[in-house]
Design an enzyme around this catalytic site. Structure first.
Site, mmCIF file in Angstrom:
data_model
loop_
_atom_site.group_PDB
_atom_site.id
_atom_site.type_symbol
_atom_site.label_atom_id
_atom_site.label_comp_id
_atom_site.label_asym_id
_atom_site.label_seq_id
_atom_site.Cartn_x
_atom_site.Cartn_y
_atom_site.Cartn_z
ATOM 1 N N CYS A 2 0.850 -1.183 0.000
ATOM 2 C CA CYS A 2 0.000 0.000 0.000
ATOM 3 C C CYS A 2 0.897 1.247 0.000
ATOM 4 O O CYS A 2 2.006 1.212 0.515
ATOM 5 C CB CYS A 2 -0.936 0.094 1.200
ATOM 6 S SG CYS A 2 -2.006 -1.313 1.410
ATOM 7 N N ARG A 27 3.447 -0.185 -4.916
ATOM 8 C CA ARG A 27 3.242 -0.694 -3.555
ATOM 9 C C ARG A 27 1.861 -1.315 -3.364
ATOM 10 O O ARG A 27 1.557 -1.830 -2.293
ATOM 11 C CB ARG A 27 3.429 0.437 -2.543
ATOM 12 C CG ARG A 27 4.810 1.006 -2.627
ATOM 13 C CD ARG A 27 5.399 1.387 -1.344
ATOM 14 N NE ARG A 27 4.998 0.655 -0.182
ATOM 15 C CZ ARG A 27 5.648 0.669 0.953
ATOM 16 N NH1 ARG A 27 6.741 1.334 1.048
ATOM 17 N NH2 ARG A 27 5.223 0.012 1.990
ATOM 18 N N TRP A 76 -3.069 -2.501 -1.469
ATOM 19 C CA TRP A 76 -2.828 -3.932 -1.674
ATOM 20 C C TRP A 76 -3.643 -4.600 -0.575
ATOM 21 O O TRP A 76 -3.300 -4.500 0.601
ATOM 22 C CB TRP A 76 -1.328 -4.236 -1.540
ATOM 23 C CG TRP A 76 -0.984 -5.653 -1.850
ATOM 24 C CD1 TRP A 76 -0.671 -6.163 -3.084
ATOM 25 C CD2 TRP A 76 -0.883 -6.747 -0.926
ATOM 26 N NE1 TRP A 76 -0.412 -7.499 -2.976
ATOM 27 C CE2 TRP A 76 -0.531 -7.890 -1.673
ATOM 28 C CE3 TRP A 76 -1.082 -6.885 0.445
ATOM 29 C CZ2 TRP A 76 -0.354 -9.140 -1.093
ATOM 30 C CZ3 TRP A 76 -0.907 -8.131 1.026
ATOM 31 C CH2 TRP A 76 -0.538 -9.233 0.255
ATOM 32 N N ASN A 106 -1.486 1.939 6.126
ATOM 33 C CA ASN A 106 -0.710 0.792 5.635
ATOM 34 C C ASN A 106 -0.454 -0.113 6.818
ATOM 35 O O ASN A 106 -0.200 0.377 7.922
ATOM 36 C CB ASN A 106 0.661 1.237 5.108
ATOM 37 C CG ASN A 106 0.565 1.954 3.791
ATOM 38 O OD1 ASN A 106 -0.504 2.022 3.194
ATOM 39 N ND2 ASN A 106 1.689 2.496 3.350
ATOM 40 N N GLY A 107 -0.431 -1.415 6.584
ATOM 41 C CA GLY A 107 -0.103 -2.357 7.657
ATOM 42 C C GLY A 107 -1.276 -3.253 7.985
ATOM 43 O O GLY A 107 -2.263 -3.314 7.233
ATOM 44 N N GLU A 488 16.486 -17.806 -8.379
ATOM 45 C CA GLU A 488 16.121 -16.443 -8.762
ATOM 46 C C GLU A 488 15.551 -16.410 -10.186
ATOM 47 O O GLU A 488 14.563 -15.726 -10.452
ATOM 48 C CB GLU A 488 17.351 -15.525 -8.632
ATOM 49 C CG GLU A 488 17.131 -14.076 -9.004
ATOM 50 C CD GLU A 488 16.075 -13.348 -8.156
ATOM 51 O OE1 GLU A 488 15.577 -13.914 -7.174
ATOM 52 O OE2 GLU A 488 15.746 -12.208 -8.521
ATOM 53 N N LYS A 492 11.854 -15.052 -11.165
ATOM 54 C CA LYS A 492 11.617 -13.980 -12.146
ATOM 55 C C LYS A 492 10.589 -14.443 -13.165
ATOM 56 O O LYS A 492 9.690 -13.713 -13.553
ATOM 57 C CB LYS A 492 12.919 -13.593 -12.868
ATOM 58 C CG LYS A 492 13.910 -12.842 -12.021
ATOM 59 C CD LYS A 492 13.550 -11.388 -11.745
ATOM 60 C CE LYS A 492 12.847 -11.129 -10.480
ATOM 61 N NZ LYS A 492 13.420 -11.146 -9.214
ATOM 62 N N GLU A 495 6.951 -14.867 -11.392
ATOM 63 C CA GLU A 495 6.280 -13.693 -10.827
ATOM 64 C C GLU A 495 5.838 -12.683 -11.875
ATOM 65 O O GLU A 495 4.816 -12.037 -11.705
ATOM 66 C CB GLU A 495 7.117 -13.023 -9.733
ATOM 67 C CG GLU A 495 8.353 -12.326 -10.207
ATOM 68 C CD GLU A 495 9.135 -11.672 -9.076
ATOM 69 O OE1 GLU A 495 8.535 -11.257 -8.085
ATOM 70 O OE2 GLU A 495 10.366 -11.581 -9.222
ATOM 71 N N HIS A 511 14.504 -37.162 -7.874
ATOM 72 C CA HIS A 511 13.913 -37.731 -6.658
ATOM 73 C C HIS A 511 12.422 -37.395 -6.577
ATOM 74 O O HIS A 511 11.890 -37.218 -5.491
ATOM 75 C CB HIS A 511 14.666 -37.242 -5.421
ATOM 76 C CG HIS A 511 16.078 -37.741 -5.391
ATOM 77 N ND1 HIS A 511 16.405 -39.030 -5.025
ATOM 78 C CD2 HIS A 511 17.235 -37.150 -5.745
ATOM 79 C CE1 HIS A 511 17.715 -39.198 -5.131
ATOM 80 N NE2 HIS A 511 18.244 -38.066 -5.574
ATOM 81 N N LYS A 610 5.408 -4.270 -4.008
ATOM 82 C CA LYS A 610 6.789 -4.155 -3.560
ATOM 83 C C LYS A 610 6.797 -3.812 -2.079
ATOM 84 O O LYS A 610 5.914 -3.106 -1.608
ATOM 85 C CB LYS A 610 7.484 -3.052 -4.351
ATOM 86 C CG LYS A 610 8.983 -3.176 -4.311
ATOM 87 C CD LYS A 610 9.614 -2.539 -5.502
ATOM 88 C CE LYS A 610 11.106 -2.755 -5.516
ATOM 89 N NZ LYS A 610 11.482 -4.057 -6.063
HETATM 90 C C1 F6R Z 1 11.029 -10.649 -6.112
HETATM 91 C C2 F6R Z 1 11.125 -9.661 -5.056
HETATM 92 C C3 F6R Z 1 10.805 -10.101 -3.673
HETATM 93 C C4 F6R Z 1 11.691 -9.370 -2.650
HETATM 94 C C5 F6R Z 1 11.230 -9.713 -1.226
HETATM 95 C C6 F6R Z 1 12.093 -9.056 -0.189
HETATM 96 O O1 F6R Z 1 11.370 -10.114 -7.348
HETATM 97 O O2 F6R Z 1 11.401 -8.517 -5.286
HETATM 98 O O3 F6R Z 1 10.899 -11.477 -3.527
HETATM 99 O O4 F6R Z 1 13.013 -9.747 -2.857
HETATM 100 O O5 F6R Z 1 9.901 -9.323 -1.060
HETATM 101 O O6 F6R Z 1 11.997 -7.662 -0.276
HETATM 102 P P1 F6R Z 1 13.078 -6.743 0.409
HETATM 103 O O7 F6R Z 1 14.371 -6.998 -0.291
HETATM 104 O O8 F6R Z 1 12.574 -5.355 0.222
HETATM 105 O O9 F6R Z 1 13.149 -7.152 1.841
#
Ligand code: F6R
Length: 615
Positions: A2, A27, A76, A106-107, A488, A492, A495, A511, A610
């Site tokens: 958010c 966000r 969000w 937020n929260g 990773e 990518k 997501e 396995h 994010k």
């Molecule tokens: C994936 C991604 C997330 C963050 C995770 C941690 O592309 O960006 O998996 O890596 O939410 O976020 P931070 O680094 O802000 O603690």
């Protein structure tokens, strides 16, 4: 998660709020709303389900709302589905005009059910399923008993359990916005005659680079061109601004179609800037974090804690630190670490890795380690974030603001700090000699250029991604560091392109998971570790025999891989410990172009946001 914005000053608030919300849409983007108070003291709340543009169309970019003070929110959803009623701002009454108190949040308010019951008994009527409406009505409840904003908010803060950043308008205090926070960020920028509030720096970077941070369990009263801070006992606090060096343009797309591809291209610079910040006269220097050579020598074990991609960095760092510095490293997902009471030695170092510095689980893990008296080091991108303020030591990645929800450049810069730590700890502890130390530094210095070179090959990846854009499943495999990068690459892919994807240690696939391989399943093999090369190739062949289509990401020189793989990307030679920083780039591009080929919203993947500031 958010985004919150607020403005008070001489200009019309709504267009500024909408502009700032645009910069915070990463966000949360399932609904949005703003509240603006006009010159007659009337506050209008407008909300819309969906992306910000739906709200923007409703109010003509903000032009139909008049008034010089207001708050805004992009959501969000946590409590209550994404719809207009649940969107913020929320009001103290049950009818739109009954808005003595209006707020955004937020929260997560953990005890919202209990508080709601109390408020219902007191006669409040609820129109949404949100915990935010509970918070706003709770503030109103206390305001009616103790009619000063600071007292009402402080009383509410004492009752609320959970995390929150609140921005509140009181109808009786026409020219003020009140904010309060606990475990969810809130910043304030004051320029000549104007004041901006936001949950995140990029929202107001365009207006000011000098920022006040509202501290944990603190409140602020914001007026045009001024701000006053208070603790929960309503005592006034003095604060200094922090200067943010991020360039305002860094939060713009700058000619790229999406932030994600822009940020992928910014990786050579992120690597170079981060490395430069840790080099002093040709030698690595982490002492500015407060980690002295004596501390480095005394560390008995390392425990890395993080979430998502930052956890993947931890997985790679474990291989690198254990191999170069010979220190035992364990890696935990922060949401597990915080609750399972891990066994830590007295001289352990807990490293928390986080781009935002606000991730709720990572912050809680940091606090858990600190409460046990364990030394903590944070690797962060955002200056002044909650984790930055609580960790014993901090090393910053100089990646600049990361806007795309899927991390790319912060991941790369975090990996680099992992390498620096490995080499520096190894040298200080006498595990490597001067010659080896200099060799590693020289290798690290080649990383930015090699990363740049890889970006030049993006058309081939784009072509391959469009060919596979209808794939249902993908598997990423590798051994050692290659496995960490497979994690990773797979994330990518899933997501941003919504292709189901899994990462496996190459030897583990048979396995169980190999039963999922069928004709045409995409399998991506990562091959940069010489001693493991043939073993991973064998695992790829096993899948090919069962119908898999093979993509390989291999170190230049291993051209024989083309006898096995259907499509190969080569990465330049570098010391194997650091190869992950190169192999990840084609994988990021693959995820990005797969998403573009499928016509998806790359920068704002569904259900994500994010900076995960809730559990
Ligand atoms: C994936 C991604 C997330 C963050 C995770 C941690 O592309 O960006 O998996 O890596 O939410 O976020 P931070 O680094 O802000 O603690």
């Amino acid at each position: 998660m958010c985004g919150i914005v607020g403005y008070v000053g001489p200009q019309q608030a709504a267009p500024i709020l909408m502009d700032s919300l645009c910069r915070l849409e990463y966000r949360g983007y399932d609904s949005a709303g703003i509240a603006v108070r006009d010159g007659d003291g009337h506050t209008t709340v407008v909300k819309a389900k969906g992306r910000l543009k739906v709200l923007s169309e409703k109010i003509d970019g903000g032009r139909t709302l008049k008034g010089c003070i207001g708050i805004g929110h992009t959501r969000w959803a946590t409590h209550g589905e994404p719809n207009e009623a649940n969107a913020h701002p929320h009001i103290s009454g049950s009818e739109p005009d009954d808005s003595a108190v209006v707020g955004v949040h937020n929260g997560i308010i953990e005890n919202y059910a209990e508080l709601k019951e109390k408020l219902v008994k007191a006669g409040y009527i609820f129109y949404s399923q949100t915990d935010t409406e509970v918070a706003v009505k709770l503030v109103d409840y206390y305001y009616k008993k103790y009619p000063t904003p600071s007292k009402a908010i402080a009383k509410a803060m004492m009752r609320i359990r959970g995390s929150y950043a609140l921005a509140i308008l009181f109808n009786d205090h026409q020219n003020q916005i009140w904010t309060a926070r606990k475990d969810s960020p809130m910043i304030i920028g004051v320029t000549k005659g104007e004041t901006f509030i936001a949950s995140d720096v990029p929202a107001i970077l365009k207006y000011t680079q000098d920022i006040y941070y509202v501290g944990n369990c603190e409140m602020a009263c914001v007026e045009a061109g001024k701000v006053s801070f208070f603790n929960i006992d309503e005592e006034q606090l003095e604060k200094e601004t922090v200067h943010i060096t991020w360039d305002a343009n860094a939060a713009e797309r700058g000619g790229f179609e999406h932030f994600m591809i822009k940020e992928i291209h910014e990786q050579p610079k992120a690597l170079q800037d981060t490395l430069n910040s840790l080099l002093n006269d040709g030698r690595l220097d982490i002492t500015k974090s407060g980690i002295t050579p004596e501390i480095a020598r005394g560390i008995s074990e390392i425990s890395i804690v993080a979430c998502g991609s930052a956890w993947h960095v931890g997985m790679a760092a474990k291989y690198v630190i254990e191999d170069i510095a010979r220190i035992p490293v364990r890696v935990d997902v922060a949401s597990e670490f915080r609750y399972h009471c891990p066994i830590l030695q007295e001289n352990a170092l807990v490293i928390v890795i986080s781009q935002s510095g606000e991730t709720a689980d990572s912050l809680a893990a940091l606090r858990e380690a600190k409460s046990r008296g364990i030394r903590t080091l944070a690797i962060l991108n955002v200056l002044g974030s909650s984790i930055a303020r609580e960790a014993d030591h901090v090393l910053y990645t100089l990646a600049g603001p990361e806007i795309a929800v899927a991390t790319t450049k912060a991941y790369s810069a975090q990996m680099l700090i992992g390498y620096v730590l490995a080499v520096e700890l190894a040298f200080e502890r006498g595990v490597i000699d001067e010659e080896k130390y200099k060799y590693y530094i020289a290798q690290l210095q080649t990383l930015p250029d090699k990363a740049e070179g890889l970006l030049e090959d993006k058309e081939r990846i784009q072509w391959f991604a469009s060919k596979f854009s209808t794939a249902h499943d993908a598997f990423f495999i590798g051994r050692g560091i290659d496995y960490a990068v497979a994690l990773e690459g797979s994330l990518k892919m899933k997501e941003v392109s919504y292709v189901h994807s899994e990462a496996y240690a190459a030897g583990e696939l048979k396995h169980g998971t190999i039963s999922l391989i069928e004709d045409g399943t995409l399998l991506v093999g990562i091959l940069t570790q010489n001693s493991l090369y043939e073993k991973t190739v064998s695992n790829m062949v096993e899948c090919k025999t069962r119908g898999a289509y093979l993509m390989a990401v291999a170190t230049a020189g291993h051209y024989d891989i083309e006898d096995t793989a259907d499509f190969t990307i080569y990465v330049p030679n570098i010391d194997e410990h650091f190869a992950g920083s190169l192999t990840v780039i084609p994988l990021q591009l693959f995820g990005y172009y797969s998403s573009v080929s499928r016509g998806l919203d790359v920068d704002k993947p569904r259900n994500l946001a994010k900076s995960v500031t809730v559990e």
